[in-house]
Design a protein around this motif. Structure first.
Motif, PDB file in Angstrom:
ATOM      1  N   ASN A   1      -4.138   9.519  -5.493  1.00 11.72           N
ATOM      2  CA  ASN A   1      -5.551   9.472  -5.859  1.00 11.72           C
ATOM      3  C   ASN A   1      -5.971   8.064  -6.240  1.00 11.72           C
ATOM      4  O   ASN A   1      -7.079   7.635  -5.935  1.00 11.72           O
ATOM      5  CB  ASN A   1      -5.831  10.412  -7.033  1.00 11.72           C
ATOM      6  CG  ASN A   1      -6.384  11.734  -6.562  1.00 11.72           C
ATOM      7  OD1 ASN A   1      -6.942  11.808  -5.469  1.00 11.72           O
ATOM      8  ND2 ASN A   1      -6.231  12.748  -7.368  1.00 11.72           N
ATOM      9  N   GLY A   2      -5.062   7.374  -6.908  1.00 12.84           N
ATOM     10  CA  GLY A   2      -5.355   5.987  -7.284  1.00 12.84           C
ATOM     11  C   GLY A   2      -5.643   5.133  -6.063  1.00 12.84           C
ATOM     12  O   GLY A   2      -6.556   4.302  -6.086  1.00 12.84           O
ATOM     13  N   THR A   3      -4.913   5.350  -4.958  1.00 14.82           N
ATOM     14  CA  THR A   3      -5.161   4.539  -3.771  1.00 14.82           C
ATOM     15  C   THR A   3      -6.513   4.882  -3.155  1.00 14.82           C
ATOM     16  O   THR A   3      -7.201   4.006  -2.653  1.00 14.82           O
ATOM     17  CB  THR A   3      -4.060   4.714  -2.702  1.00 14.82           C
ATOM     18  OG1 THR A   3      -4.011   6.087  -2.320  1.00 14.82           O
ATOM     19  CG2 THR A   3      -2.715   4.279  -3.233  1.00 14.82           C
ATOM     20  N   ARG A   4      -6.919   6.158  -3.241  1.00 15.73           N
ATOM     21  CA  ARG A   4      -8.259   6.511  -2.760  1.00 15.73           C
ATOM     22  C   ARG A   4      -9.304   5.732  -3.535  1.00 15.73           C
ATOM     23  O   ARG A   4     -10.276   5.233  -2.982  1.00 15.73           O
ATOM     24  CB  ARG A   4      -8.522   8.009  -2.936  1.00 15.73           C
ATOM     25  CG  ARG A   4      -7.819   8.851  -1.928  1.00 15.73           C
ATOM     26  CD  ARG A   4      -8.387  10.256  -1.895  1.00 15.73           C
ATOM     27  NE  ARG A   4      -7.549  11.048  -1.017  1.00 15.73           N
ATOM     28  CZ  ARG A   4      -6.507  11.749  -1.435  1.00 15.73           C
ATOM     29  NH1 ARG A   4      -6.224  11.823  -2.717  1.00 15.73           N
ATOM     30  NH2 ARG A   4      -5.771  12.395  -0.579  1.00 15.73           N
ATOM     31  N   GLY A   5      -9.084   5.651  -4.852  1.00 15.44           N
ATOM     32  CA  GLY A   5     -10.023   4.926  -5.704  1.00 15.44           C
ATOM     33  C   GLY A   5     -10.110   3.451  -5.343  1.00 15.44           C
ATOM     34  O   GLY A   5     -11.094   2.792  -5.641  1.00 15.44           O
ATOM     35  N   LEU A   6      -9.068   2.923  -4.711  1.00 15.31           N
ATOM     36  CA  LEU A   6      -9.100   1.515  -4.298  1.00 15.31           C
ATOM     37  C   LEU A   6      -9.667   1.366  -2.898  1.00 15.31           C
ATOM     38  O   LEU A   6      -9.767   0.256  -2.381  1.00 15.31           O
ATOM     39  CB  LEU A   6      -7.694   0.926  -4.310  1.00 15.31           C
ATOM     40  CG  LEU A   6      -7.093   0.588  -5.664  1.00 15.31           C
ATOM     41  CD1 LEU A   6      -5.813  -0.206  -5.463  1.00 15.31           C
ATOM     42  CD2 LEU A   6      -8.063  -0.203  -6.506  1.00 15.31           C
ATOM     43  N   GLY A   7     -10.002   2.464  -2.251  1.00 17.40           N
ATOM     44  CA  GLY A   7     -10.663   2.371  -0.963  1.00 17.40           C
ATOM     45  C   GLY A   7      -9.744   2.507   0.235  1.00 17.40           C
ATOM     46  O   GLY A   7     -10.130   2.176   1.333  1.00 17.40           O
ATOM     47  N   PHE A   8      -8.519   2.973   0.040  1.00 17.64           N
ATOM     48  CA  PHE A   8      -7.782   3.316   1.258  1.00 17.64           C
ATOM     49  C   PHE A   8      -7.237   4.728   1.235  1.00 17.64           C
ATOM     50  O   PHE A   8      -7.007   5.318   0.202  1.00 17.64           O
ATOM     51  CB  PHE A   8      -6.737   2.296   1.670  1.00 17.64           C
ATOM     52  CG  PHE A   8      -5.978   1.649   0.584  1.00 17.64           C
ATOM     53  CD1 PHE A   8      -6.352   0.405   0.125  1.00 17.64           C
ATOM     54  CD2 PHE A   8      -4.877   2.276   0.032  1.00 17.64           C
ATOM     55  CE1 PHE A   8      -5.637  -0.206  -0.867  1.00 17.64           C
ATOM     56  CE2 PHE A   8      -4.158   1.662  -0.959  1.00 17.64           C
ATOM     57  CZ  PHE A   8      -4.538   0.424  -1.414  1.00 17.64           C
ATOM     58  N   ASN A   9      -7.053   5.222   2.468  1.00 20.28           N
ATOM     59  CA  ASN A   9      -6.738   6.622   2.653  1.00 20.28           C
ATOM     60  C   ASN A   9      -5.218   6.797   2.685  1.00 20.28           C
ATOM     61  O   ASN A   9      -4.568   6.315   3.608  1.00 20.28           O
ATOM     62  CB  ASN A   9      -7.365   7.053   3.989  1.00 20.28           C
ATOM     63  CG  ASN A   9      -7.271   8.543   4.198  1.00 20.28           C
ATOM     64  OD1 ASN A   9      -6.644   9.243   3.406  1.00 20.28           O
ATOM     65  ND2 ASN A   9      -7.886   9.016   5.264  1.00 20.28           N
TER      66      ASN A   9
ATOM     67  N   ALA B   1       2.062   1.895  -3.407  1.00 20.73           N
ATOM     68  CA  ALA B   1       0.980   2.422  -4.242  1.00 20.73           C
ATOM     69  C   ALA B   1       0.756   3.903  -3.942  1.00 20.73           C
ATOM     70  O   ALA B   1       0.539   4.705  -4.849  1.00 20.73           O
ATOM     71  CB  ALA B   1      -0.295   1.620  -4.015  1.00 20.73           C
TER      72      ALA B   1
ATOM     73  N   ARG C   1       0.829  -1.203   0.000  1.00 23.45           N
ATOM     74  CA  ARG C   1       0.000   0.000   0.000  1.00 23.45           C
ATOM     75  C   ARG C   1       0.864   1.254   0.000  1.00 23.45           C
ATOM     76  O   ARG C   1       0.552   2.238  -0.660  1.00 23.45           O
ATOM     77  CB  ARG C   1      -0.913   0.011   1.235  1.00 23.45           C
ATOM     78  CG  ARG C   1      -1.995  -1.026   1.128  1.00 23.45           C
ATOM     79  CD  ARG C   1      -2.901  -1.026   2.323  1.00 23.45           C
ATOM     80  NE  ARG C   1      -3.863  -2.118   2.172  1.00 23.45           N
ATOM     81  CZ  ARG C   1      -4.943  -2.270   2.906  1.00 23.45           C
ATOM     82  NH1 ARG C   1      -5.204  -1.408   3.855  1.00 23.45           N
ATOM     83  NH2 ARG C   1      -5.754  -3.276   2.701  1.00 23.45           N
TER      84      ARG C   1
END
Ligand SMILES: Nc1ncnc2c1ncn2[C@@H]1O[C@H](COP(=O)(O)OP(=O)(O)OP(=O)(O)O)[C@@H](O)[C@H]1O
Ligand SMILES: [Mg+2]
Lengths: 248, 338
Positions: free
Chosen positions: B197-205, B191, B188
């Motif tokens: 922003n891509g990690t937000r799109g995967l559901g983590f902050n 990433a 993570r």
């Protein structure tokens, strides 16, 4: 079918379909002084495949950004699965089954394809990874770093990362951009397969021909405004619309 | 992934064994130099969790080292706690401080404000120590009398006794870094580095992971301070200022960001070599500046990064990069040469 303010074809945009999965109600979004979305209303019902088209800068990506919580709506309301999505944090929205891909290429650089998929499942669903790898023929490249993959493969990785999360609604931002005809056909048929397997899909595309063939319903945006909503056949029957938006 | 973890874990243990052996054979007049290598090594390897894994540039890493040292000394001397208890508490205090500083610092998307806030923390600590001399000892520092020294195991000197502990600290820090890098947390973090922003799109902050890394790296720096202060017998605000923090960043960048060997080579080049050859301090500053300029211009992945890519190029001199999908490539006889 009803006429929108500019005279274009719109089929019941303001009436929410019973039990819509996503409701966008009168949403406007101002970004850095630019009115990226103006009073847009649209709905997505469970099981649909909705295509969104429109010229560059029409607000298509902004619409995705608003409904996924990346950008707040300036006015108007978004309801996801019946509940209002007010100032929703993007990572929370993403965990609730509303899954998106980004317009740029998929996958995180520095990670292999397999690591990207593991990341997408939050390390919890190896079965989904096997399933999606098989579906998208990614098993051969699983140990490759994404930055060493072709553009087509990276696009597929982006879609695969969305799919392994078993979305309720899948938002695809230009899944075909940058691909050659062979890969476009391949990705198009994959999207069709995913939809057939029961996933509700909404895709933004500049490849209008393939989108018209795939979609149950089309949404046309231009300069932040909703121009038309209707089935591909309905849109094609309107000469002005067909001339301005459906010929590529 | 677990094969890589085993390999790197074995590497950490091997380095630990070599350093432990060194602790027994190094001549007495070089023991302090070895201790400096171990302490700086642990600091820089831990710092790499932020710089290498997340591209976060703290300008106050030395402050957490200092905070760990000061907390240990104060808890031991003023509160009368036994040294091990003082040390554990000190690491926890550093973690708490890092969480307080980190809360406003890591959430900013700009790396600039992160650097500024961490810099301010270091300077604030120095001011605090200087302006409350009654408790913190002021700018001239605190002397530590920990009342041991005659009955060391193996008839070691106090300095050499602490060499053993500092080897343990370095092994622990390297071990934590290897564990993190080969875990889902590490995935993570990579990433987040690639695309927040891509990690937000995967559901983590992403903020969560930057915060975790910041607190963890700061606690590791604090751990070094816990052992350094009693070893040195003295602690002063000089050790926790921004120049120290920048030096740590310099060692890491010159050696090579993102790998433990890079961090250790950077420490050896900038701490150990100049001392071994009795280098003039001015010359040392020139060396640091010159190496930084060379690395920045020619080899952003540092000396070890440059050597590593040279090695891969030498090892596979004529194989073309495999075609995507690898299907075509595997059908061709090896070495067919295109
Ligand atoms: N962060 C921002 N700040 C200012 N203006 C923005 C921002 N993001 C988008 N815009 C503007 O909003 C409008 C809509 O942009 P958007 O990216 O949604 O268009 P799009 O339909 O996705 O276009 P494309 O087909 O080129 O991807 C454009 O005029 C764009 O310049
Ligand atoms: Mg767009």
């Amino acid at each position: 079918m009803t006429a929108a303010s500019n005279g274009a074809v719109v089929s019941n945009p303001a009436v929410p379909a019973a039990g819509a999965l996503l409701d966008v109600d009168d949403v406007s979004c101002v970004l850095g002084g630019v009115r990226a979305l103006s009073e847009v209303t649209m709905h997505i019902a469970p099981g649909e495949l909705v295509g969104i088209i429109g010229p560059n800068g029409a607000g298509k990506t902004t619409l995705f950004n608003v409904v996924t919580g990346f950008v707040p709506a300036t006015t108007g309301e978004v309801r996801w699965d019946g509940a209002p999505l007010r100032g929703g944090k993007a990572h929370r929205v993403a965990r609730s089954g509303l899954v998106r891909t980004f317009q740029n290429v998929g996958g995180f650089t520095g990670l292999t394809v397999a690591e990207n998929l593991e990341l997408a499942t939050r390390g919890r669903d190896p079965d989904a990874i096997d399933r999606v790898e098989a579906l998208l023929h990614l098993a051969d490249v699983r140990d490759k770093a994404v930055e060493d993959c072709s553009l087509a493969t990276r696009k597929l990785v982006g879609i695969a990362m969305a799919l392994v999360r078993t979305p309720k609604l899948l938002l695809l931002d230009e899944p075909l951009a940058g691909l050659d005809d062979t890969d476009r056909d391949r990705v198009t048929s994959l999207i069709g397969q995913v939809h057939d397997s029961g996933v509700t899909v909404c895709m933004v595309e500049h490849d209008i021909g393939r989108t018209l063939r795939l979609a149950d319903r089309m949404v046309v945006l231009d300069a932040g405004r909703l121009v038309a909503v209707g089935t591909p056949a309905e849109l094609a029957r309107d000469d002005v619309l067909a001339r301005n938006y459906l010929s590529s | 992934m677990s094969a890589r973890r085993r390999r790197q874990g074995a590497g950490v243990l091997a380095v630990g064994v070599v350093l432990l052996a060194l602790a027994f054979v190094v001549p007495e007049n070089r023991v302090l130099l070895l201790n400096a290598f171990l302490a700086y090594g642990a600091l820089v390897v831990g710092l790499d969790l932020l710089v290498g894994d997340l591209r976060m540039m703290p300008a106050g890493h030395a402050a957490f080292f200092g905070a760990g040292g000061y907390a240990t000394v104060l808890l031991y001397q003023k509160a009368g706690l036994p040294l091990p208890v003082a040390g554990v508490l000190a690491v926890l205090i550093v973690g708490l401080l890092a969480a307080l500083i980190g809360l406003p610092a890591v959430g900013r998307s700009s790396g600039f404000s992160f650097a500024i806030i961490t810099f301010a923390f270091g300077e604030l600590l120095i001011q605090l120590i200087a302006n409350v001399p009654g408790f913190f000892g002021g700018s001239s520092g605190l002397t530590i009398d920990w009342g041991v020294g005659s009955d060391m195991p193996f008839d070691f000197s106090v300095y050499r006794y602490f060499t053993l502990w500092l080897v343990v600290v370095l092994v622990v820090v390297m071990g934590v870094v290897v564990l993190v890098r080969n875990s889902h947390l590490g995935l993570r973090m990579k990433a987040v580095r690639a695309d927040e922003n891509g990690t937000r799109g995967l559901g983590f902050n992403p903020t969560t992971y930057k915060g975790i890394a910041f607190v963890l790296a700061s606690m590791l720096a604090g751990l070094v301070g816990v052992f350094w202060a009693p070893m040195n017998g003295f602690i002063s605000p000089d050790t926790l200022g921004v120049n120290q923090s920048i030096l740590l960043l310099g060692m890491l960048i010159i050696g090579g960001v993102g790998r433990i060997t890079g961090a250790l080579v950077g420490v050896a080049l900038l701490v150990t070599l100049p001392a071994l050859f009795d280098m003039d301090p001015v010359l040392r500053t020139v060396l640091v500046g010159g190496l930084l300029a060379i690395v920045a211009l020619l080899q952003p992945s540092g000396i070890v990064g440059g050597l590593a890519s040279l090695w891969t190029r030498l090892r596979r001199p004529r194989t073309p990069p495999p075609a995507d999908g690898a299907v075509d490539a595997t059908l061709e006889p090896a070495g067919a040469g295109r």
